[in-house]
Each structure stands twice: as C-alpha cells, then as structure tokens.
Design an enzyme around this catalytic site. Structure first.
Site, short mmCIF file in Angstrom:
data_model
loop_
_atom_site.label_atom_id
_atom_site.label_comp_id
_atom_site.label_asym_id
_atom_site.label_seq_id
_atom_site.Cartn_x
_atom_site.Cartn_y
_atom_site.Cartn_z
N GLU A 71 95.72 -48.42 13.87
CA GLU A 71 94.87 -47.51 13.10
C GLU A 71 94.09 -48.29 12.05
O GLU A 71 94.68 -48.99 11.22
CB GLU A 71 95.71 -46.44 12.42
CG GLU A 71 94.89 -45.52 11.52
CD GLU A 71 95.75 -44.71 10.56
OE1 GLU A 71 95.20 -43.80 9.91
OE2 GLU A 71 96.96 -45.01 10.44
N ALA B 258 85.17 -52.06 4.78
CA ALA B 258 84.03 -52.12 3.86
C ALA B 258 83.65 -53.57 3.57
O ALA B 258 84.49 -54.47 3.62
CB ALA B 258 84.34 -51.40 2.55
N ILE B 259 82.36 -53.76 3.27
CA ILE B 259 81.81 -55.05 2.84
C ILE B 259 81.19 -54.83 1.46
O ILE B 259 80.60 -53.79 1.19
CB ILE B 259 80.73 -55.56 3.81
CG1 ILE B 259 81.29 -55.65 5.24
CG2 ILE B 259 80.19 -56.92 3.36
CD1 ILE B 259 82.37 -56.67 5.43
N GLN C 109 75.91 -57.27 2.39
CA GLN C 109 75.79 -56.45 3.60
C GLN C 109 74.58 -56.77 4.46
O GLN C 109 74.20 -55.97 5.30
CB GLN C 109 75.77 -54.97 3.21
CG GLN C 109 77.07 -54.49 2.62
CD GLN C 109 77.06 -53.00 2.31
OE1 GLN C 109 76.05 -52.33 2.45
NE2 GLN C 109 78.19 -52.49 1.86
N VAL C 110 73.96 -57.90 4.31
CA VAL C 110 72.77 -58.22 5.11
C VAL C 110 72.98 -59.48 5.95
O VAL C 110 72.03 -60.01 6.49
CB VAL C 110 71.54 -58.41 4.20
CG1 VAL C 110 71.17 -57.11 3.53
CG2 VAL C 110 71.79 -59.50 3.16
N GLY D 75 75.41 -59.77 8.51
CA GLY D 75 76.13 -59.53 9.75
C GLY D 75 77.63 -59.69 9.63
O GLY D 75 78.33 -59.89 10.62
N TYR D 76 78.15 -59.59 8.39
CA TYR D 76 79.59 -59.75 8.18
C TYR D 76 80.39 -58.66 8.90
O TYR D 76 81.49 -58.90 9.39
CB TYR D 76 79.92 -59.70 6.69
CG TYR D 76 79.56 -60.96 5.92
CD1 TYR D 76 79.14 -62.11 6.57
CD2 TYR D 76 79.64 -60.99 4.53
CE1 TYR D 76 78.81 -63.26 5.85
CE2 TYR D 76 79.32 -62.13 3.80
CZ TYR D 76 78.90 -63.26 4.47
OH TYR D 76 78.58 -64.39 3.78
N ILE E 143 79.84 -43.71 11.20
CA ILE E 143 79.85 -43.49 12.65
C ILE E 143 78.94 -44.48 13.37
O ILE E 143 79.30 -45.05 14.40
CB ILE E 143 79.45 -42.03 12.97
CG1 ILE E 143 80.57 -41.08 12.54
CG2 ILE E 143 79.17 -41.87 14.46
CD1 ILE E 143 80.24 -39.61 12.72
N GLY E 144 77.74 -44.70 12.82
CA GLY E 144 76.80 -45.62 13.45
C GLY E 144 77.35 -47.03 13.56
O GLY E 144 77.21 -47.69 14.59
#
Length: 454
Positions: A191, A196-197, A202-203, A205-206, A236-237
């Site tokens: 599970e 989160a990053i 967040q730009v 590709g982590y 979701i995406g």
C-alpha cells in the site's frame, strides 16, 4: 487500521538501504545525455526480452502473411497500381539493425543520480540518527505538500515500523521527496500511503524516477507484484502515468480491512510487468522501436527521402497528389485527401463523448432527447431564453463545435435549469432533471475536469 493483522512486513536488509544504480548491475554510470547502446548489452536479459517481444510480433506477421498468401499471392496497398504489387515474404521481417546505433535520451533525474547529485534510499524507523533525519525531512515534505492530511496522522505513519519509505536524498541527508508504503508480502501487495516531491523540485522528473526505483526495489526484495493506493483528484493523473488504473483486479478479500480508506479518494492499482526492470524501461522501448522501424523499412519505402519538387521554384503552384514522388507507393488514395480535410477533434472530445453517452443512456434522460415542440407548448420559447436538448448537444459534439469543456457543461446545465424553470417541482419532468443533473455531476467528477463540477 488494526494492529492485530497477521501479515508481517519484511524488514530491509539494512537500516538504510542504498537504492542507487550501484545496486543494479545493469545500470550504467555514463552521464552522457544521449547514450548509445553498447553491442555487448545484447546479453542483458531485458534487451533480449525486448528483441524477443519484437520477434514474437514478427512471427505473428509472418503467420498472417502465410494466411494471406493462401488466398492471394500478392500484398496490394490501397491506391497502388498492379505494377506496384509486391509480394510480402517472411525474410522481409528479419530484425536487421545495429543495436549500438540505438540512442536513449536520459531524463534529468537519471543524469543527476548518475552524477551523484541525488541518491535513492529506503529508510525505516530503526532508531539510527541517519534514518531519523531522513524520516523527519520526509515528514516535513508530506505535511507541506498534503495540507489536508492531519499532521499527527502523517507523523504516526512515517515513524511506524511497519512502513518503509523510498526517499530522494541530496547532500547532508537533505530529503527532497519520497514515497511511504506498507508491504503486505503474504497478501502479495503493498500500500502506497504518501507520495510527494518538494515544491521547488517538481520539474526534474523526480516523481517518475522515484516510482521506478520503488517498483524495482519492492520486486527485488519481496514477492510483491501489486500496489494499491488512494489518490485524490490532483494525484490521479500522476498515478495513471506510472501505470496505475482505477480498475481493481485484486479480490477484495485480499485488501479490504488492511489498507487505509480515505473519504473522497480514488482507489487505484498497479500490477508490475514480469521481467521488466523499470529503471531500464527507456532502453527496452528504444530497442523495440528500432526493431519495428527496421522491419517497416524492409517492407515499405517510408524511409526513402525524395528531393524537393521543382514545380514550386517559381512561386505557388498546384500539383496533383498522385504526381508527388513516393506518395502512391505508400498507399495514398483520394479518400485520404477527403479525410484530411475533416476537422480534427479537440483534445477533450473523448471526455465529452463519454459524458454525453452516459447522459443519453440514463433512464431519466427521455424528456430531454428532442427540442420542446412549439405546437405542444406554445409559450415555452417565450419563457425560456436558452432552449437546449440532447439532440442539439449531440449535433454540436459531432460537428466539433464545442471549443471548451465549459461550453459543454453550460449546455447541459441549460437543459436542467430550463426544465426546473418551466415546470413545477412536483412534476415528473422536474424530478427527472434533478436526477439527471446529479448523475451528470457524478460522472464529471470522475474525469480530469472534476474541478469544473458543482
């Protein structure tokens, strides 16, 4: 979740497990952005698997060709004259390309890992100083990036000894992102609890690289083949891009009562592909693509480049498509020209089509199928300023007239609001409008445009 569950999690081999490329013998330390594939990498089992998959498609194509030859000895593309007929034989489908020419474009996150800027470590609460530093850093990221989640709840799960965390770490144990998960090895799934990053990271590709590390680590250290997670509308995406789906194939008896249930979340599942090393997926896909292109080039002329046409040297001119060198050979026909003139559907067309079909098939939609008749209701068009019905919406949808999802939603609301404005609340029409609108809003919330729902 009850603490009396019988499933025991498998502890990591050490308190802090290094999940960098050094633990994956097939991972290269080359930091070149476009990396050519070495000839000796054909011995790599994943490379062999990629070529085997391609060869399997070849065998299918050869079989289909033999079936075709039994009824017709020639393969004739659309629009090709008899003089251009060409027999398709099995030898045309042989894989014939230099594997060393295959180039893989590596993402920034991969390059940063190879250069030592970031590391991937699996951490558990083992009371060591390094582990506590990394878990605390990850906890702070989750608290900031998941503001709706109670801080006490995040803290309890992060430090819970049944949970593990795959973290992205920079210098001095500075955590910039991670995934906290709980393995249920005896039940065959894990599970994912938090993912989160840090907002300023967040730009690069982590997120995708982190998930690939998690998949390879979990499958390499346990017998687990499935992931389950509850995702909010914003996540979701991301999970879809990582191979997760809303279709849950695991039997409920396996996971109900074991995973944490979140109100408003969407349960998603990911089943890992056997024999695939996710950190090498780009290499596998590049080899498969090269094999397919090689086969295509052997049976078509799509790789032939013709010189420019002299007819345009003196300015704009007209030329029949059939006179363009190579066009007839690739199967051009008049019908293709007509198809090319048709307007292309908007990116959101599939979503609108789904919403419309669901509305149209709903039991409460019958009063709204056609425009209100002036003969039956003479004053309707004097009272209603924006009349609308499902047949009008369908016409607009099929003719690509909706410029946005908002326009489609506006027309749907016209149907519901018009009905309630003209009819009393105790009528069947009014009640059908309420039921259909409730259903429409429910379906809208299930799409990527859920933020437009009421």
């Amino acid at each position: 979740m009850s603490n009396s569950l019988n499933d025991q999690t498998r502890p990591p081999d050490s308190s802090v497990v290094d999940s960098t490329s050094s633990n994956f013998p097939n991972a290269s330390n080359d930091s070149v952005h476009d990396k050519p594939v070495k000839q000796d990498e054909q011995s790599n089992p994943n490379v062999r698997e990629a070529i085997a998959n391609s060869d399997g498609q070849e065998s299918l194509a050869v079989k289909e060709n033999k079936d075709t030859e039994s009824s017709s000895s020639h393969f004739v593309p659309n629009g090709v004259s008899n003089s251009k007929k060409r027999k398709l034989v099995a030898t045309d489908l042989d894989v014939d390309f230099d594997i060393s020419s295959v180039r893989v474009t590596e993402k920034p996150s991969v390059l940063e890992e190879k250069s030592g800027v970031i590391q991937f470590r699996v951490v558990s609460n083992d009371d060591t100083a390094d582990s506590m530093i990394m878990l605390t850093g990850l906890k702070n990221i989750f608290m900031k990036q998941l503001p709706k989640m109670p801080k006490e709840y995040i803290t309890r799960l992060i430090y819970d000894r049944n949970h593990l965390s795959m973290t992205i770490v920079k210098d001095n144990l500075h955590v910039v992102g991670g995934i906290t998960y709980r393995p249920f090895e005896q039940r065959g799934f894990a599970e994912i609890v938090f993912c989160a990053i840090a907002s300023n990271e967040q730009v690069r590709g982590y997120g995708s690289h982190l998930m690939n590390h998690l998949k390879d680590y979990v499958r390499g250290t346990t017998t687990i083949q499935h992931f389950l997670t509850y995702a909010d509308n914003y996540a979701i995406g991301y999970f879809k891009k990582q191979g997760f789906t809303k279709e849950i194939t695991l039997d409920k008896s396996i996971w109900v009562g074991y995973i944490k249930d979140y109100e408003g979340g969407t349960l998603m599942q990911c089943t890992m592909i056997p024999k695939i090393k996710y950190l090498e997926a780009n290499l596998i896909l590049a080899i498969q693509k090269a094999a397919v292109v090689s086969k295509i080039n052997r049976i078509t002329r799509s790789n032939v480049v013709y010189p420019g046409l002299d007819v345009f040297k003196d300015g704009p001119a007209h030329i029949e498509p059939s006179q363009v060198p190579g066009l007839m050979e690739v199967g051009w026909c008049k019908e293709m020209e007509e198809l090319s003139k048709k307007p292309r559907p908007k990116p959101f067309f599939a979503v609108l089509e789904m919403l419309f079909t669901e509305m149209q098939n709903h039991p409460s939609s019958w009063p709204f199928m056609q425009p209100v008749s002036k003969e039956d209701v003479p004053d309707y068009y004097e009272v209603i300023e924006h009349p609308m019905d499902l047949s009008t919406m369908e016409f607009r949808l099929r003719n690509n007239q909706y410029e946005s999802v908002e326009e489609f939603i506006r027309d749907a609301k016209y149907i519901f609001d018009n009905c309630r404005s003209y009819n009393d609340s105790n009528t069947t029409y009014y009640k059908n409008a309420d039921r259909l609108e409730k259903f429409f809003q429910k379906k809208l919330r299930e799409t990527e445009y859920s933020h437009l729902a009421d």
